[in-house]
Scaffold this motif. Structure first.
Motif, PDB file in Angstrom:
ATOM      1  N   ALA A   9       2.649  21.645  17.450  1.00 22.33           N
ATOM      2  CA  ALA A   9       2.206  21.616  16.056  1.00 22.33           C
ATOM      3  C   ALA A   9       1.647  20.240  15.694  1.00 22.33           C
ATOM      4  O   ALA A   9       0.641  20.143  14.982  1.00 22.33           O
ATOM      5  CB  ALA A   9       3.346  21.997  15.126  1.00 22.33           C
ATOM      6  N   ALA A  10       2.267  19.189  16.194  1.00 23.21           N
ATOM      7  CA  ALA A  10       1.774  17.839  15.926  1.00 23.21           C
ATOM      8  C   ALA A  10       0.376  17.654  16.507  1.00 23.21           C
ATOM      9  O   ALA A  10      -0.509  17.078  15.866  1.00 23.21           O
ATOM     10  CB  ALA A  10       2.734  16.802  16.494  1.00 23.21           C
ATOM     11  N   ALA A  23       3.924  10.258  18.537  1.00 23.17           N
ATOM     12  CA  ALA A  23       5.348  10.025  18.810  1.00 23.17           C
ATOM     13  C   ALA A  23       6.027   9.351  17.627  1.00 23.17           C
ATOM     14  O   ALA A  23       7.125   9.760  17.214  1.00 23.17           O
ATOM     15  CB  ALA A  23       5.507   9.183  20.072  1.00 23.17           C
ATOM     16  N   ALA A  24       5.387   8.338  17.072  1.00 21.81           N
ATOM     17  CA  ALA A  24       5.970   7.626  15.931  1.00 21.81           C
ATOM     18  C   ALA A  24       6.150   8.566  14.740  1.00 21.81           C
ATOM     19  O   ALA A  24       7.193   8.533  14.066  1.00 21.81           O
ATOM     20  CB  ALA A  24       5.093   6.437  15.553  1.00 21.81           C
ATOM     21  N   ALA A  25       5.160   9.407  14.491  1.00 19.66           N
ATOM     22  CA  ALA A  25       5.256  10.356  13.373  1.00 19.66           C
ATOM     23  C   ALA A  25       6.393  11.349  13.579  1.00 19.66           C
ATOM     24  O   ALA A  25       7.000  11.807  12.616  1.00 19.66           O
ATOM     25  CB  ALA A  25       3.929  11.091  13.200  1.00 19.66           C
ATOM     26  N   ALA A  26       6.694  11.654  14.845  1.00 16.30           N
ATOM     27  CA  ALA A  26       7.781  12.587  15.162  1.00 16.30           C
ATOM     28  C   ALA A  26       9.121  11.875  15.319  1.00 16.30           C
ATOM     29  O   ALA A  26      10.134  12.522  15.583  1.00 16.30           O
ATOM     30  CB  ALA A  26       7.445  13.354  16.441  1.00 16.30           C
ATOM     31  N   GLY A  27       9.125  10.538  15.209  1.00 14.96           N
ATOM     32  CA  GLY A  27      10.362   9.770  15.367  1.00 14.96           C
ATOM     33  C   GLY A  27      10.849   9.728  16.806  1.00 14.96           C
ATOM     34  O   GLY A  27      12.044   9.684  17.055  1.00 14.96           O
ATOM     35  N   ALA A  32       8.726   9.243  26.307  1.00 11.39           N
ATOM     36  CA  ALA A  32       9.331  10.581  26.329  1.00 11.39           C
ATOM     37  C   ALA A  32       8.363  11.609  25.757  1.00 11.39           C
ATOM     38  O   ALA A  32       8.243  12.726  26.280  1.00 11.39           O
ATOM     39  CB  ALA A  32      10.641  10.586  25.550  1.00 11.39           C
ATOM     40  N   PHE A  33       7.656  11.241  24.695  1.00 11.18           N
ATOM     41  CA  PHE A  33       6.676  12.143  24.096  1.00 11.18           C
ATOM     42  C   PHE A  33       5.573  12.459  25.100  1.00 11.18           C
ATOM     43  O   PHE A  33       5.197  13.618  25.279  1.00 11.18           O
ATOM     44  CB  PHE A  33       6.089  11.507  22.830  1.00 11.18           C
ATOM     45  CG  PHE A  33       5.110  12.393  22.118  1.00 11.18           C
ATOM     46  CD1 PHE A  33       5.544  13.321  21.197  1.00 11.18           C
ATOM     47  CD2 PHE A  33       3.749  12.296  22.379  1.00 11.18           C
ATOM     48  CE1 PHE A  33       4.639  14.152  20.546  1.00 11.18           C
ATOM     49  CE2 PHE A  33       2.842  13.114  21.735  1.00 11.18           C
ATOM     50  CZ  PHE A  33       3.290  14.040  20.809  1.00 11.18           C
ATOM     51  N   LYS A  34       5.066  11.433  25.771  1.00 11.88           N
ATOM     52  CA  LYS A  34       4.000  11.641  26.763  1.00 11.88           C
ATOM     53  C   LYS A  34       4.471  12.536  27.908  1.00 11.88           C
ATOM     54  O   LYS A  34       3.706  13.378  28.397  1.00 11.88           O
ATOM     55  CB  LYS A  34       3.516  10.302  27.318  1.00 11.88           C
ATOM     56  CG  LYS A  34       2.667   9.531  26.354  1.00 11.88           C
ATOM     57  CD  LYS A  34       2.316   8.186  26.954  1.00 11.88           C
ATOM     58  CE  LYS A  34       0.842   7.950  26.870  1.00 11.88           C
ATOM     59  NZ  LYS A  34       0.450   6.648  27.429  1.00 11.88           N
ATOM     60  N   LEU A  35       5.711  12.365  28.330  1.00 15.54           N
ATOM     61  CA  LEU A  35       6.265  13.208  29.394  1.00 15.54           C
ATOM     62  C   LEU A  35       6.274  14.672  28.944  1.00 15.54           C
ATOM     63  O   LEU A  35       5.886  15.565  29.698  1.00 15.54           O
ATOM     64  CB  LEU A  35       7.675  12.752  29.760  1.00 15.54           C
ATOM     65  CG  LEU A  35       8.381  13.549  30.837  1.00 15.54           C
ATOM     66  CD1 LEU A  35       7.623  13.468  32.159  1.00 15.54           C
ATOM     67  CD2 LEU A  35       9.796  13.041  31.014  1.00 15.54           C
ATOM     68  N   ASP A  36       6.677  14.917  27.707  1.00 14.67           N
ATOM     69  CA  ASP A  36       6.685  16.282  27.192  1.00 14.67           C
ATOM     70  C   ASP A  36       5.270  16.849  27.118  1.00 14.67           C
ATOM     71  O   ASP A  36       5.047  18.018  27.442  1.00 14.67           O
ATOM     72  CB  ASP A  36       7.364  16.336  25.823  1.00 14.67           C
ATOM     73  CG  ASP A  36       8.876  16.209  25.917  1.00 14.67           C
ATOM     74  OD1 ASP A  36       9.427  16.342  27.027  1.00 14.67           O
ATOM     75  OD2 ASP A  36       9.501  15.983  24.867  1.00 14.67           O
ATOM     76  N   VAL A  37       4.302  16.038  26.709  1.00  9.47           N
ATOM     77  CA  VAL A  37       2.920  16.518  26.640  1.00  9.47           C
ATOM     78  C   VAL A  37       2.408  16.847  28.034  1.00  9.47           C
ATOM     79  O   VAL A  37       1.698  17.842  28.224  1.00  9.47           O
ATOM     80  CB  VAL A  37       2.004  15.506  25.921  1.00  9.47           C
ATOM     81  CG1 VAL A  37       0.547  15.932  26.001  1.00  9.47           C
ATOM     82  CG2 VAL A  37       2.411  15.354  24.468  1.00  9.47           C
ATOM     83  N   ARG A  38       2.789  16.061  29.033  1.00  8.80           N
ATOM     84  CA  ARG A  38       2.390  16.369  30.414  1.00  8.80           C
ATOM     85  C   ARG A  38       2.980  17.704  30.863  1.00  8.80           C
ATOM     86  O   ARG A  38       2.322  18.475  31.562  1.00  8.80           O
ATOM     87  CB  ARG A  38       2.795  15.243  31.366  1.00  8.80           C
ATOM     88  CG  ARG A  38       1.859  14.057  31.293  1.00  8.80           C
ATOM     89  CD  ARG A  38       2.035  13.105  32.453  1.00  8.80           C
ATOM     90  NE  ARG A  38       3.296  12.391  32.441  1.00  8.80           N
ATOM     91  CZ  ARG A  38       3.527  11.273  31.775  1.00  8.80           C
ATOM     92  NH1 ARG A  38       2.579  10.711  31.062  1.00  8.80           N
ATOM     93  NH2 ARG A  38       4.710  10.689  31.836  1.00  8.80           N
ATOM     94  N   LYS A  39       4.209  17.997  30.443  1.00  9.12           N
ATOM     95  CA  LYS A  39       4.815  19.296  30.763  1.00  9.12           C
ATOM     96  C   LYS A  39       4.006  20.426  30.119  1.00  9.12           C
ATOM     97  O   LYS A  39       3.750  21.454  30.748  1.00  9.12           O
ATOM     98  CB  LYS A  39       6.263  19.355  30.253  1.00  9.12           C
ATOM     99  CG  LYS A  39       7.215  18.445  30.984  1.00  9.12           C
ATOM    100  CD  LYS A  39       8.583  18.505  30.319  1.00  9.12           C
ATOM    101  CE  LYS A  39       9.510  17.418  30.802  1.00  9.12           C
ATOM    102  NZ  LYS A  39      10.770  17.414  30.039  1.00  9.12           N
TER     103      LYS A  39
END
Length: 69
Positions: A9-10, A23-27, A32-39
């Motif tokens: 959604a972000a 990532a900052a907007a999601a706190g 870690a955010f980049k790792l999730d996006v790669r997944k």
């Protein structure tokens, strides 16, 4: 996991935005955010742009389905 719909959604709401900004907007921490996006990319749900990300048609469909009726 529950982070999937939030991350998608972000990206949907701010395509082309830098990972650090999303990532900052999601706190969340950027690595870690980049790792999730790669997944998500490995699952065919996102595209990487020169700067930021965009949802694939599959990612858009996932969000519609996960939102429920």
């Amino acid at each position: 996991g529950p982070w999937t719909a939030v991350t998608l959604a972000a990206i949907r709401d701010q395509p082309g935005r830098r990972a650090g900004d999303l990532a900052a907007a999601a706190g969340r921490e950027t690595p870690a955010f980049k790792l999730d996006v790669r997944k998500l990319k490995a699952l065919g749900l996102t595209y990487s742009l020169p700067v930021g990300y965009r949802l694939t048609p599959r990612g858009e469909a996932y969000l519609r389905i996960s939102a429920g009726p």
